[in-house]
Design a protein around this motif. Structure first.
Motif, short mmCIF file in Angstrom:
data_model
loop_
_atom_site.label_atom_id
_atom_site.label_comp_id
_atom_site.label_asym_id
_atom_site.label_seq_id
_atom_site.Cartn_x
_atom_site.Cartn_y
_atom_site.Cartn_z
N CYS A 247 0.84 -1.19 0.00
CA CYS A 247 0.00 0.00 0.00
C CYS A 247 0.88 1.24 0.00
O CYS A 247 1.87 1.31 0.73
CB CYS A 247 -0.90 0.00 1.24
N ILE A 259 -7.11 -0.21 -3.78
CA ILE A 259 -7.01 0.17 -2.37
C ILE A 259 -7.85 1.41 -2.11
O ILE A 259 -8.57 1.50 -1.10
CB ILE A 259 -5.53 0.41 -1.99
N HIS A 260 -7.82 2.34 -3.02
CA HIS A 260 -8.59 3.59 -2.86
C HIS A 260 -10.09 3.34 -2.92
O HIS A 260 -10.88 4.16 -2.43
CB HIS A 260 -8.16 4.59 -3.94
N ASP A 263 -14.14 0.58 1.17
CA ASP A 263 -15.03 1.40 2.01
C ASP A 263 -14.76 1.22 3.51
O ASP A 263 -15.09 2.10 4.30
CB ASP A 263 -16.50 1.13 1.68
N VAL A 265 -11.39 -0.03 5.96
CA VAL A 265 -9.99 -0.45 5.98
C VAL A 265 -9.62 -0.83 7.42
O VAL A 265 -9.70 0.00 8.33
CB VAL A 265 -9.05 0.67 5.50
N PHE A 283 -6.34 6.19 0.80
CA PHE A 283 -7.71 5.74 1.03
C PHE A 283 -8.72 6.77 0.53
O PHE A 283 -8.45 7.97 0.48
CB PHE A 283 -7.95 5.49 2.53
N HIS A 284 -9.90 6.27 0.18
CA HIS A 284 -10.98 7.15 -0.25
C HIS A 284 -11.41 8.04 0.93
O HIS A 284 -11.43 7.57 2.09
CB HIS A 284 -12.17 6.31 -0.73
N ALA A 287 -13.94 6.40 3.18
CA ALA A 287 -13.66 5.10 3.78
C ALA A 287 -13.54 5.23 5.29
O ALA A 287 -13.05 6.23 5.82
CB ALA A 287 -12.37 4.53 3.21
N VAL A 289 -11.62 4.02 8.46
CA VAL A 289 -10.32 3.44 8.75
C VAL A 289 -10.27 3.04 10.23
O VAL A 289 -10.43 3.88 11.11
CB VAL A 289 -9.17 4.41 8.42
N ARG A 302 -5.84 10.15 9.84
CA ARG A 302 -6.87 9.58 8.98
C ARG A 302 -7.64 8.45 9.67
O ARG A 302 -8.70 8.02 9.20
CB ARG A 302 -6.22 9.06 7.69
#
Length: 539
Positions: A247, A259-260, A263, A265, A283-284, A287, A289, A302
């Motif tokens: 990643c 990966i992006h 939804d 992680v 990441f989106h 998403a 995390v 994040r």
């Protein structure tokens, strides 16, 4: 006569440490002698920074505590870059160092404890009355807190007899029980994963003990998986999931897109540094995390939900509570082959294309190897192109502190840990010249070693970040160095590689299982820019 303080320190350390990296001087001469007389001795290095860097690398490969030792003053200050790296990477090690005498500082003494504290390493100082007890206290602290510790031996103490109390070497205290994920929190995380349309599990070095459980969890979910750069190979051997590789900046374009798209992680044992996070873009934005780690708090802004827990226990509890997963499956394309651009035989300037070079080297080298990599523009090539069998098969010491020049010192620690396995050291010409004092240490220590020098006659990272912005190139250039000639003088086999065909003799050496060190002085083109560097430089 009672044993000397240094004898007690050595006796206490060898109960828990099997490998010592050192450079002898006034401040640690008696300790080095005590280690030699005990039958352990030291792995000698040629620059003090290598003592700490090699001990750090040894732990990353083996998981066992190692020790470093130098003299006081300049011997100590020469280690600070490696000490800062170990502290930032949370590597436990014991650094035994001479210090100012108990009568006070001499004109050449510096505040060694203050310097250590500034980079995050606590200092423990022995005396004749507590040498054994303080040594064990330092070992226990390193292991429990996952930090490097400095064990200071005042100049007028190391050679004096230990008192009766000073000779006492207590048992190592029982380590504190690692924090556990509660049943309620495990149920919450399991629910998030069960409801996710595209779950992603991201594992780092801290998840090595949970690798089997993670493969089960990923297979149950049918999830995508990825790792931090040094944890590559952690998901080898499982099924039911799609392995996207690394990643962040070393990811392929395809993997980065997938990966992006996640939804939810789940991050386990990964510190989420700027490289893993692709400078914030991995990441989106929508998403969720979730991070599980032994750190005291989330390691990146994040992270939405943080749980402090032992990775193996936490993953096991989540899997138990996951139950049967009945969620809509998302059609996912398979990972394309080849995953990486294979490059051209030569770059437009007539020098080697590092991509085709790495493709060829990956075919020549066995998969079961240990890789040590210095930092610089080239740092991604080994991680992107080499097949690796398990987490920590590649050692990227220096990335936490963003240092270059620790490649050869790192290689010494990896080679000491490798046993019969092949050790591959990857360096650039700039970082290689910084650490070249320990090129001899690597050649001497490696049972079977390979050194790959990405020689582009420049500090490539600076060229691509700053020359492209109009800054003058002259401070970024390096005269063409004959690394092959330098290594031959140290007793290694070495070739200058200008064409892929020049690798023929090396390939035969690998196939015959020959011992010793083989050096490839690879004249690579500065015109081929690594994808991660394009990201950093905005190219």
């Amino acid at each position: 006569m009672n044993p000397r303080v240094s004898d007690i320190i050595a006796s206490a350390l060898i109960r828990h440490i099997d490998t010592f990296f050192g450079l002898m001087g006034n401040g640690n001469a008696w300790l080095c002698n005590a280690l030699e007389e005990s039958g352990h001795g030291i792995v000698p290095v040629r620059h003090e920074v290598a003592t700490v860097a090699a001990a750090d690398a040894y732990h990353r490969v083996t998981g066992r505590l190692a020790a470093a030792t130098t003299t006081y003053g300049p011997g100590y200050t020469n280690t600070v870059t490696a000490l800062a790296e170990a502290a930032m990477a949370r590597t436990p090690l014991v650094f035994v160092v001479g210090s100012a005498p108990t009568t006070g500082h001499r004109p050449w003494d510096v505040d060694q404890a203050g310097i250590a504290a500034a980079v995050g390493a606590p200092t423990f100082t022995v005396s004749a009355d507590d040498a054994g007890t303080v040594t064990i206290r330092a070992v226990a602290h390193a292991l429990a807190e996952r930090v490097p510790v400095v064990l200071a031996v005042p100049y007028d103490v190391g050679a004096v007899p230990a008192t009766e109390d000073g000779q006492v070497i207590p048992d190592l205290p029982t380590p504190p029980h690692p924090p556990e994920l509660s049943a309620a929190d495990a149920t919450t995380i399991a629910g998030m994963l069960r409801d996710a349309r595209r779950p992603l599990i991201l594992a780092g070095r801290g998840a090595k003990s949970a690798s089997a459980q993670l493969r089960v969890l990923a297979g149950t979910l049918g999830a995508d998986v990825a790792t931090s750069a040094p944890a590559r190979g952690l998901f080898e051997g499982g099924s039911g999931y799609r392995d996207l590789g690394v990643c962040g900046g070393f990811a392929t374009e395809f993997a980065a897109q997938q990966i992006h798209a996640a939804d939810v992680v789940l991050v386990v044992g990964a510190g989420l540094n700027q490289f893993t996070m692709a400078f914030g873009g991995a990441f989106h934005p929508d998403a969720t995390v979730v991070q599980i780690d032994l750190a005291n708090a989330a390691t990146h802004a994040r992270v939405d939900e943080f749980f402090r827990a032992c990775s193996s226990q936490a993953v096991r509890e989540i899997t138990v509570r996951l139950g049967d997963v009945d969620r809509p499956r998302v059609d996912k394309p398979s990972v394309p082959e080849p995953a990486r651009p294979e490059g051209d035989a030569l770059a437009p300037d007539g020098r080697l294309d590092p991509r085709s070079l790495m493709v060829r080297l990956n075919r020549i080298l066995p998969k079961d190897k240990l890789v040590a990599s210095d930092g610089g523009h080239f740092i991604g090539w080994a991680n992107m192109y080499f097949d690796l069998p398990a987490a920590d098969s590649i050692n990227l010491l220096g990335t936490a502190f963003q240092s270059i020049g620790l490649g050869f010192p790192t290689g010494v620690g990896v080679a000491a840990a490798a046993g019969e396995r092949l050790t591959v050291l990857v360096t650039g010409d700039g970082g290689g010249l910084m650490g070249f004092a320990d090129a001899e240490s690597f050649v001497r220590t490696a049972h079977r070693g390979v050194v790959i020098v990405f020689n582009d006659a420049a500090y490539g990272a600076e060229i691509h970040q700053y020359a492209t912005k109009g800054l003058r190139e002259e401070p970024m250039l390096i005269p063409e160095v004959d690394f092959a000639g330098l290594f031959r003088a140290l007793g290694a086999k070495a070739d200058v590689i200008r064409r892929l065909e020049d690798l023929a003799a090396f390939e035969q050496w690998v196939q015959t299982g020959s011992r010793g060190t083989y050096v490839l002085d690879c004249q690579v083109s500065p015109q081929i820019i690594a994808p991660w560097m394009c990201e950093v430089a905005g190219l």
